[in-house]
Design an enzyme around this catalytic site. Structure first.
Site, PDB file in Angstrom:
ATOM      1  CB  SER A 100      -0.958   0.002   1.192  1.00 28.97           C
ATOM      2  OG  SER A 100      -1.982  -0.938   0.984  1.00 28.97           O
ATOM      3  N   GLY A 336       4.224   8.982   6.333  1.00 24.51           N
ATOM      4  CA  GLY A 336       4.663   7.692   5.820  1.00 24.51           C
ATOM      5  C   GLY A 336       3.511   6.852   5.337  1.00 24.51           C
ATOM      6  CG  HIS A 337       0.907   4.439   3.062  1.00 20.72           C
ATOM      7  ND1 HIS A 337       0.436   3.142   3.124  1.00 20.72           N
ATOM      8  CD2 HIS A 337      -0.175   5.221   2.799  1.00 20.72           C
ATOM      9  CE1 HIS A 337      -0.873   3.141   2.896  1.00 20.72           C
ATOM     10  NE2 HIS A 337      -1.277   4.393   2.697  1.00 20.72           N
ATOM     11  CG  ASP A 338       3.075   0.758   7.826  1.00 20.37           C
ATOM     12  OD1 ASP A 338       2.581   0.499   8.921  1.00 20.37           O
ATOM     13  OD2 ASP A 338       4.115   1.426   7.684  1.00 20.37           O
ATOM     14  N   GLY A 339       2.684  -1.115   3.929  1.00 22.91           N
ATOM     15  CA  GLY A 339       2.092  -1.962   2.908  1.00 22.91           C
ATOM     16  C   GLY A 339       2.124  -3.407   3.334  1.00 22.91           C
ATOM     17  N   GLY A 343       2.007 -12.112   2.615  1.00 29.33           N
ATOM     18  CA  GLY A 343       3.241 -12.474   3.294  1.00 29.33           C
ATOM     19  C   GLY A 343       4.385 -11.508   3.115  1.00 29.33           C
TER      20      GLY A 343
END
Length: 492
Positions: A100, A336-339, A343
């Site tokens: 993401s 920021g952002h995570d994804g 897995g």
């Protein structure tokens, strides 16, 4: 990673971009070629050792790390295996799925079109997509690009229907939204929405006449000089690539990636080095290293300006901007952002006042704990900043009336049942619909540990991090749970 440990593509101050801090004369000249090379070598060596230690501690098969400080890539490190069954080692050139984090890239291209006058943030989508049909007429006529970028549209975000490999996959996906019930009224709250970013990708295609994957190459990858950033599997196969690992202990995932229609929401594959080149574009107010302007300084600032507060400000951030989420560590602004895909988990944080950006890409294990250990150490050592602590259960008893929380909360792909058991509360979490085919387990139970009235935490098997479960109500009184960055209404 994603904002829910088992869900793909998931699931906190004014954040206008400040002038970059002036380097005191006593600090080393990071632009000096020799000093920079020596510093990079030293830091890279340190982090190769340290990352290996921490990855082993948290059962992470493979990880790749990059650190951008004062505009320079000061460290790269890669450890472990990109693919445990094939015995393929992870290198700094290995492609991981950034999940993401892709949403910020899609937003960046959208904002470049806003700069050019081809797209309006607050114009109804139907002005661009007259054929658009959503679950109800009000939503269809009023939803805007800004709603999509800020996860406030109410479109249920977890529609993971495969619409094929053709260049028309986004168009086909957008047509499915007519049958997708919203999970909250337009603009009433924030709920993480993958489907909204697929729809945004379709808007970009219609506005430009260019298919999304190619548009990203033309508008971002090529101008930034990226050579290891792609979306399609046949392009990934040109490089060494990581595969995800699931479970405890981690085992290779049964499939590599998500369906093509998820592209604008989370299918970019890249390396920390190239993700940090993207972060540097925003650091430099929308201008590439060779002086090409991709984005206006005004759009860069707008993306980092709070648009909506999160009902759950305890894990990711306290608010969302346009694409970026926005947080504060130790008085310092962070965006920021995570994804998270199948897995694979990705983490990007930027501390603008410290002129520091960090990217970590991983492929299984307790990635959230690895992220916290790595980023906390780097922020402390390079910026003197203390990461915001994670949430914990209350140390003492909390007065809780189970009747305030017991019930069924449901939306597309998720059914949460809160039950009273042995004097406490338990959350029965069931994943349904197309999403159920993409996860390793579809049903789990968690003990709800109270923090304060209306706020609980759960801990998932094999993970050290506590995840909040927030009970709240909308302005109309409708009861909701906010968990995994998603809003789920009470239905019974």
């Amino acid at each position: 990673m994603g904002h829910h440990a088992r869900r793909p593509l998931t699931a906190h101050d004014n954040a206008a971009t400040p002038d970059r801090p002036t380097r005191p004369e006593s600090e080393p000249n990071m632009t000096d070629t020799t000093d920079t090379a020596d510093t990079t070598t030293d830091l890279s060596a340190h982090w190769t050792v340290r990352l290996a230690e921490l990855a082993a501690r948290h059962s992470v098969p493979g990880a790749s790390l990059g650190i951008l400080h004062r505009g320079e890539l000061v460290a790269e490190a890669a450890v472990g295996l990109a693919n445990t069954e094939a015995g393929i080692g992870a290198t700094t050139d290995t492609l991981f799925q950034i999940g993401s984090i892709s949403k910020v890239w899609t937003t960046t291209v959208a904002m470049s079109l806003v700069d050019e006058g081809l797209l309006e943030l607050d114009a109804p989508l139907v002005s661009v997509l007259p054929e658009l049909r959503l679950a109800d007429e009000e939503l269809t006529q009023r939803v805007t690009v800004r709603h999509l970028m800020t996860h406030t549209s109410g479109i249920d975000g977890d529609l993971f229907t495969d619409t094929g490999r053709g260049d028309d996959c986004l168009e086909k996906f957008a047509a499915l939204l007519a049958e997708t019930a919203p999970n909250h009224p337009l603009g009433a709250t924030m709920s993480y929405c993958n489907a909204g970013f697929t729809l945004l990708g379709r808007v970009l295609e219609v506005v430009t006449g260019v298919q999304w994957d190619r548009l990203m190459r033309e508008r971002l990858y090529s101008p930034l000089g990226l050579t290891h950033t792609v979306t399609l599997p046949e392009d990934v196969l040109r490089f060494r690539a990581a595969i995800g690992h699931l479970g405890d202990p981690p085992a290779q995932a049964p499939r590599w990636g998500l369906m093509r229609s998820a592209g604008p929401a989370g299918l970019i594959c890249s390396t920390p080095r190239e993700v940090l080149k993207f972060a540097r574009l925003h650091r430099d107010n929308g201008v590439t290293e060779d002086g090409t302007r991709i984005l206006s300084a005004e759009s860069v600032a707008a993306m980092q300006t709070p648009q909506v507060e999160l009902p759950d400000p305890y894990v990711l951030a306290h608010s969302w901007g346009l694409g970026w989420f926005l947080d504060t560590w130790d008085g310092h602004r962070v965006h920021g952002h995570d994804g998270g895909t199948i897995g694979q988990s990705a983490f990007l944080r930027v501390l603008p006042e410290a002129d520091l950006a960090i990217c970590l890409l991983t492929n299984g294990g307790d990635t959230g704990s690895l992220y916290r250990d790595v980023f906390a150490e780097i922020a402390r050592d390079l910026a003197g900043v203390t990461m915001r602590p994670g949430i914990e259960p209350a140390a003492g008893p909390v007065a809780v009336d189970p009747a305030d929380y017991v019930g069924v909360y449901e939306r597309l792909s998720s059914r949460l049942e809160i039950v009273e058991r042995d004097g406490g509360l338990v959350m029965c979490d069931r994943i349904t619909g197309p999403l159920a085919e993409l996860v390793d387990e579809t049903e789990r139970e968690y003990e709800l540990r109270p923090v304060e009235p209306g706020l609980f935490v759960v801990r998932r098997p094999g993970l050290k991090t506590w995840f909040p479960v927030v009970f709240y109500a909308l302005a109309d009184g409708t009861r909701y749970i906010h968990h995994g960055a998603r809003a789920t209404p009470k239905v019974g």
